[in-house]
Write an enzyme that holds these catalytic residues in place. Structure first.
Site: not given
Ligand code: BG6
Length: 483
Positions: A180-181, A243
């Protein structure tokens, strides 16, 4: 955690995530001397690439997306680590060929059979790949094996359970890294030490003083070219289940300094276990569902969601979700958490705001004073801000003033760099464990059903706005507003 020589097998090596995030992350780790001394990287995809063409694509991705400038003197050495293998995930022979290639490289490089499999593929393929890796012996090597799985992890509670059950037959829980980044974002990783290093902050953050917590992840981008996936997922599956609920857990566990029960620290699972369930029929009281209409973002016209290519004309899919969450835990009882996320909003921002009680504010003497706030900005910048009331001598009224504290260092590692580095060393601290994922789906499930059965209204908001008005009313009902 030890870094050992290994093979990194990337399924989905011709895909978008690989180009935008994974190759640049590996490259930045390489520049920082954070890759194993010897690493063999095998990319798999359906396209008919030679090793040379594959390496050219990687080079292009580095020039476009790498955080650090590409260094021509050592670029070749980096690219030399990569090999390509044409791969059809449904063909058993493909796994045998893969095994041969991995082994050939292991022998050439003289490295042990440590193998890390990264599945950046369509969700429907995860199961099959994992069991084929096992059945054909690729993941039964003499060294260690690890599996990194990208989201979405299932599309509801039942499919997530099935997927987990099937993965569990072929990989042990400690071998599975559910990525989960948001857990890789530096500010999120630093929440715990931030409070430990700043006892002043810790002493403010306790349940006698906090009135509510607000977590926002707003984006200006739309759905780009992902309609096929997004129109079936919606913001609820794309952002909230993973997230945002992870941010709720991280905030609830790490921000208050005094979160101890029987002297041991509360963990994330206890928090997600304590979320008050949403009753499907009453979901409308706690959840706002929205979708963007046409509008303007930073002076450019933006199409509405239903006009996007690949989206059904009358799609009721959610591109915005706001929710009120009650945590039935001694440290958080009575303190609502509000979360919101949306595509095509007025700004790109991920932040946590903690609002404090101020019971004396109504008095004449304190006219103009507003609640104290602590804001933790996660992206695009990283900072801590504190809002205090200062008296303006001219008007003799209080004015809220922000102090913004940041290191101003621009060269922060990207989430994928930190997470890949951890996975390479076998550190799963910032990966989601199964129980967290399962409980997140459990909490989300009645909301999915309420959306499915159309039990709550779809509120439209213009692209470039702050989201639907109904989301403001959700907080107003409790006497608050979004910050
Ligand atoms: C991803 C989603 O996991 O996270 C995308 O699938 C989203 O839809 C993205 O745009 C957002 O990540 P960050 O790091 O740009 O906030």
């Amino acid at each position: 955690w030890v870094m050992q020589d290994m093979t990194f097998v990337l399924f989905g090596a011709t895909g978008d995530l690989a180009q935008r995030k994974l190759f640049p992350a590996l490259y930045n780790l390489y520049l920082d001397n954070k890759l194993p001394d010897t690493i063999s990287i095998v990319g798999l995809g359906r396209r008919n690439y030679t090793d040379g063409v594959f390496q050219e694509k990687i080079e292009k991705s580095l020039h476009t997306y790498s955080r650090k400038a590409v260094q021509s003197a050592t670029l070749q050495e980096f690219l030399e680590k990569f090999r390509y293998c044409i791969f059809d995930a449904t063909e058993t022979e493909a796994y045998q060929q893969l095994d041969e290639l991995i082994e050939k490289r292991e022998n050439e490089l003289g490295i042990p059979q440590n193998r890390l499999f990264y599945l950046s593929v369509a969700p429907g393929l995860i199961d099959g790949i994992a069991s084929n890796l096992h059945a054909t012996g690729v993941s039964k090597s003499s060294g260690w094996n690890r599996l990194i799985v990208e989201k979405p992890f299932g599309r509801d509670l039942e499919t997530a359970r099935t997927l987990n059950h099937n993965l569990g037959k072929v990989f042990k829980e400690e071998e599975i890294y559910r990525i989960d980044h948001y857990l890789g974002k530096p500010m999120v990783q630093n929440l715990k030490t931030l409070v430990m290093a700043n006892p002043v902050l810790g002493s403010l953050l306790n349940h006698h003083q906090i009135s509510n917590v607000q977590i926002t992840a707003s984006e200006t981008v739309g759905i780009e070219d992902r309609a096929g996936y997004y129109d079936k997922a919606g913001a609820i599956r794309d952002m909230v289940q993973n997230h945002l609920l992870q941010l709720v857990m991280m905030t609830a566990v790490h921000l208050p300094d005094n979160l101890m029960v029987n002297t041991s620290r509360v963990n994330k699972t206890e928090i997600i276990e304590s979320l008050q369930p949403i009753v499907k029929e009453q979901a409308h009281q706690n959840i706002i569902r929205g979708q963007y209409e046409s509008g303007e973002i930073q002076d450019s016209p933006a199409a509405g969601y239903r006009e996007e290519e690949g989206v059904a004309d009358l799609s009721k899919n959610d591109t915005y979700v706001a929710a009120r969450i009650a945590i039935d835990h001694p440290s958080w009882r009575g303190i609502p958490f509000y979360i919101r996320t949306g595509k095509r909003m007025n700004e790109k921002s991920t932040q946590i705001v903690i609002e404090f009680e101020n019971r004396a504010m109504d008095s004449e003497m304190l006219k103009g004073a507003a609640p104290n706030l602590v804001m933790v900005e996660i992206s695009p910048n990283e900072s801590i801000s504190l809002r205090v009331n200062l008296k303006d001598a001219a008007s003799n009224q209080f004015k809220p003033v922000w102090t913004n504290l940041s290191t101003n260092s621009e060269d922060q590692p990207e989430a994928y760099e930190l997470l890949l580095y951890d996975a390479l060393r076998g550190n799963s601290t910032f990966f989601a464990n199964w129980r967290e994922v399962e409980l997140s789906w459990e909490w989300i499930q009645p909301v999915l059903e309420a959306f499915q059965e159309d039990l709550l209204p779809l509120h439209f908001y213009p692209a470039g706005s702050k989201g639907p008005r109904a989301a403001n009313e959700l907080l107003m009902a409790d006497g608050y507003k979004w910050w």
